[in-house]
Design an enzyme around this catalytic site. Structure first.
Site, PDB file in Angstrom:
ATOM      1  N   ARG A 163      28.365  66.260  64.498  1.00 55.21           N
ATOM      2  CA  ARG A 163      27.259  65.723  65.114  1.00 55.21           C
ATOM      3  C   ARG A 163      26.137  66.713  65.017  1.00 55.21           C
ATOM      4  NH1 ARG A 163      29.119  61.801  64.948  1.00 55.21           N
ATOM      5  NH2 ARG A 163      29.815  60.298  66.408  1.00 55.21           N
ATOM      6  N   HIS A 219      24.365  60.110  57.351  1.00 51.03           N
ATOM      7  CA  HIS A 219      25.551  59.731  58.266  1.00 51.03           C
ATOM      8  C   HIS A 219      26.557  58.902  57.867  1.00 51.03           C
ATOM      9  CE1 HIS A 219      26.871  60.088  62.706  1.00 51.03           C
ATOM     10  NE2 HIS A 219      28.066  59.807  61.981  1.00 51.03           N
TER      11      HIS A 219
END
Ligand code: NDP
Length: 309
Positions: A224, A272
């Site tokens: 993250r 991502h």
């Protein structure tokens, strides 16, 4: 009773056909066509807005569409007593392991340097080394991190792993807890971050921790974005303390066009996608969990909201 699907990113039709195969009896509805909220038994969602789950009075199961549950566990309006589960899928682990392996090999085999040399038409010889001479550290040895660490070990790297609690994995030297972090970081020629975002991991890789890496270290970040202090990382990259980085996750996504990370040629940015939930394999898992809660049993892969992952 129905399963409701909510995602702005994933294809509802792909998930619908996966569920039709896994459990033809299960009625699949895709938000915003949710029908009578009282008929919604399970929700499979990615980044549903806060308060979303409160509108379904007979909800029995919440499935986070993916492995990262930080957004969902932060929602203070989650209905009490409804288990929150995550997708846990070997296919997803394999996909993450591929990303990590590709990034680590690219750094280890100096591909970034060759790409930059090509811009100058420079024939730049850099002596290749044996993998065992290179120490790769993996932060986070969960379902994804452990598979990535084992793949790296299989490639012959010296692999260190760091987790909250001690872990034993083949070919991986495990270190655990905050007190082991400085010794772990000091050895990482390539540092792979696969931590979940929790209050304990937010901003963990700050200027102080980056400085603990050996000079010239390379960073791969695919857990993250908020586990890394991006300003500190930009400074470490500019100074050369961190030589290169491969980044898949960011504080703000999409990464804003004006962000300084875009200006650094030694940084590879991917949007991502290191790993995604795969409908074919994940649908069967959701169906199985739904059957469990219908029988009054605890579903598999329940997220612990107090732990945050
Ligand atoms: P898991 O929840 O299975 O495991 C998390 C790991 O992190 C565990 O080893 C855990 O330790 C460790 N950990 C958690 N908190 C700490 C801490 N404070 N200090 C040290 N170690 C800690 O996660 P996964 O492996 O499945 O996934 C990791 C993350 O990857 C996800 O949370 C998600 O955010 C991200 N992700 C990114 C994707 C992408 O495309 N870029 C796709 C999917 C996920 P312990 O073993 O002791 O519990």
């Amino acid at each position: 009773m129905a399963l409701l699907f909510y995602s702005e990113y994933d294809s509802a039709s792909e998930w619908q056909s996966a569920f039709a195969q896994a459990e033809p009896e299960l009625e699949f509805r895709a938000w915003p066509q949710c029908g009578d909220p009282a008929e919604v038994e399970a929700v499979l969602a990615w980044n549903a807005p806060a308060g979303f789950y409160r509108q379904f009075p007979r909800l029995r199961l919440i499935v986070n569409l993916g492995a990262g549950v930080d957004a969902i566990v932060r929602d203070p309006t989650l209905p009490a007593g409804v288990p929150v589960t995550r997708i846990s899928d070997p296919a997803m682990g394999r996909m993450m392991a591929q990303y990590v392996l590709a990034a680590v090999l690219r750094h280890f085999r100096d591909f970034g340097a060759f790409e930059r040399a090509r811009e100058r038409r420079a024939w730049q010889w850099i002596a290749p080394r044996e993998a065992r001479e290179c120490t790769v550290g993996v932060m986070g040895l969960g379902q994804l991190g452990s598979m990535a660490a084992c793949e790296l070990a299989r490639q012959g790297f010296r692999v260190l792993g760091w987790s909250r609690t001690p872990k034993t994995l083949p070919g991986v030297e495990g270190l655990a807890g905050d007190e082991a972090l400085p010794a772990f970081l000091a050895q990482c020629e390539i540092c792979v971050m696969l931590l979940p975002l929790t209050p304990a991991t937010e901003g963990l890789m700050d200027a102080r921790r980056l400085a603990m890496l050996p000079r010239g270290a390379k960073l791969v970040s695919a857990g993250r974005g908020r586990t890394v202090d991006e300003r500190a990382l930009v400074a470490a990259l500019r100074s050369g303390h961190v030589a290169e980085a491969t980044l898949d996750v960011f504080h703000e996504e999409p990464l804003p066009a004006g962000h300084p990370l875009w200006d650094l040629p030694q940084v590879l940015i991917t949007p991502h996608l290191a790993s995604i939930a795969i409908p074919r394999t994940a649908a069967a898992q959701v169906v199985d969990n739904l059957a469990r809660v219908r029988r009054g049993e605890r579903p598999a892969n329940v997220v612990d909201p107090t732990r945050g992952y």
